[in-house]
Design a protein around this motif. Structure first.
Motif, short mmCIF file in Angstrom:
data_model
loop_
_atom_site.label_atom_id
_atom_site.label_comp_id
_atom_site.label_asym_id
_atom_site.label_seq_id
_atom_site.Cartn_x
_atom_site.Cartn_y
_atom_site.Cartn_z
N ALA A 44 0.86 -1.18 0.00
CA ALA A 44 0.00 0.00 0.00
C ALA A 44 0.89 1.24 0.00
N SER A 230 -12.02 5.06 7.23
CA SER A 230 -11.67 4.07 6.21
C SER A 230 -12.78 3.91 5.19
N GLN A 243 -9.97 -2.40 -3.25
CA GLN A 243 -9.24 -1.17 -2.96
C GLN A 243 -9.60 -0.70 -1.56
N THR A 245 -8.77 2.67 1.39
CA THR A 245 -8.08 3.88 1.84
C THR A 245 -8.37 4.07 3.32
N THR A 266 -2.19 8.70 5.57
CA THR A 266 -3.21 8.07 4.74
C THR A 266 -2.56 6.96 3.92
N THR A 268 -3.23 3.88 0.92
CA THR A 268 -4.10 3.45 -0.17
C THR A 268 -3.59 2.13 -0.74
#
Length: 335
Positions: A44, A230, A243, A245, A266, A268
């Motif tokens: 990530a 989230s 996916q 985040t 953060t 991703t």
């Protein structure tokens, strides 16, 4: 001949009608289970807006932070086959996954943070069990009442799910928000928010605490407060994350007042290759559970109807063709 063909088609039709529900109610439940020997690696992208530097804290630096740090999160998940074959796990049809995560600074390669977890869970629903060494960072944790975060349940519904959070060591609610296509894969979207929650403590020299005298003696214990937001995009048939985040904000507080920011970042996750793999598995599940049973059911009915018609017509032909043609003796007797 028609009767023979009809009987063959009739038999095939009956077989397909029997096979259709078997695929849906026996083969699919047996196949739609998380493998106990699964092994995955994933990454990530992580961006730290602010990251506490312990060395600067110890030195009493008035600005003890690194800012705008680019990092990479590495996640390794390995199924413990031996543990899954133990009596308790086998009786409950569990898989046992060992989870390892580390985050490294892209510029320096230095380790920023790392954690481990052990998840015993139901192979279909992904519900966690309190057995088989369930733990976070080698500390036993009762995870019951929540779903493992790495792999959600098969056949997700448009509802809330209680997903285990390894930071709070408790379940957090993910709420269904809608549907969206990500990396070309139809997904269900779920979101969650964790309010500031105490997750630990940190003991530091009192002189290093902002607002305290640099001449202060002794140590002060600060409360570690964690919060997060989230969003997960989930492939609904397989329960795989397409996916994700997550934004996390962790501070060190004293008597309810923020003194230091541990991390503000953060992360991703998700890529096209992993999404394609999840889509392939979803198509297989759909084929076994929906497409083939429907096709076999319709084809079975059609073959049975055709078979009955041919068998009935063939019998009449056979009966009519069994009468022998008249002989010359018969003709003489008739005269």
């Amino acid at each position: 001949m028609k009767r023979v063909v009809g009987l063959i088609l009739l038999g095939l039709g009956v077989m397909l009608l029997v096979l259709a529900p078997l695929l849906k109610f026996y083969v699919l439940p047996s196949a739609a289970k998380t493998p106990i020997n699964q092994y995955t690696e994933s990454t990530a992208v992580v961006k730290f807006a602010q990251l506490l530097n312990p060395t600067k804290v110890a030195a009493g630096d008035p600005d003890p932070y690194e800012r705008n740090v680019d990092a990479t999160q590495f996640i390794y998940v390995r199924g413990d086959v031996a543990a899954a074959e133990q009596p308790e796990a086998k009786q409950n049809d569990l898989a046992v996954f060992d989870y390892f995560m580390r985050v490294n600074n892209n510029s320096t390669g230095e380790l920023i943070t790392a954690s481990t977890a052990r998840y015993p869970f139901d192979r279909v629903s992904s519900e966690l069990f309190n057995c088989c060494g369930a733990s976070v960072d080698d500390e036993p944790v009762d995870m019951t009442g929540s779903v493992m975060p790495v792999k959600w349940a098969f056949d997700l519904q448009k509802q809330d799910y209680q997903i285990f959070n390894s930071s709070t060591k408790a379940a957090q609610t993910f709420s269904f928000q809608g549907e969206e296509t990500v990396f070309g894969v139809p997904t269900y979207v779920y979101t969650s928010e964790v309010p500031p929650t105490a997750v630990g403590t940190l003991e530091v020299p009192t002189s290093a605490v902002p607002g305290e005298s640099k001449k202060a003696e002794g140590n002060t214990i600060l409360d570690e407060m964690y919060s997060s937001k989230s969003t997960y995009w989930m492939e609904p048939l397989t329960g795989q994350v397409i996916q994700g985040t997550t934004s996390e904000f962790t501070t060190y507080d004293l008597d309810g007042e923020q003194k230091l920011v541990k991390a503000d970042y953060t992360g991703t996750s998700g890529n096209q290759e992993a999404a394609d793999d999840a889509a392939s598995l979803a198509n297989l599940v759909k084929m076994i559970g929906t497409t083939l049973p429907l096709v076999f059911g319709i084809l079975g009915i059609v073959l049975i109807v055709i078979g009955l018609l041919l068998a009935r017509g063939g019998k009449k032909d056979d009966d009519g063709g069994s009468t022998a043609p008249p002989t010359p003796q018969d003709a003489t007797a008739a005269a």
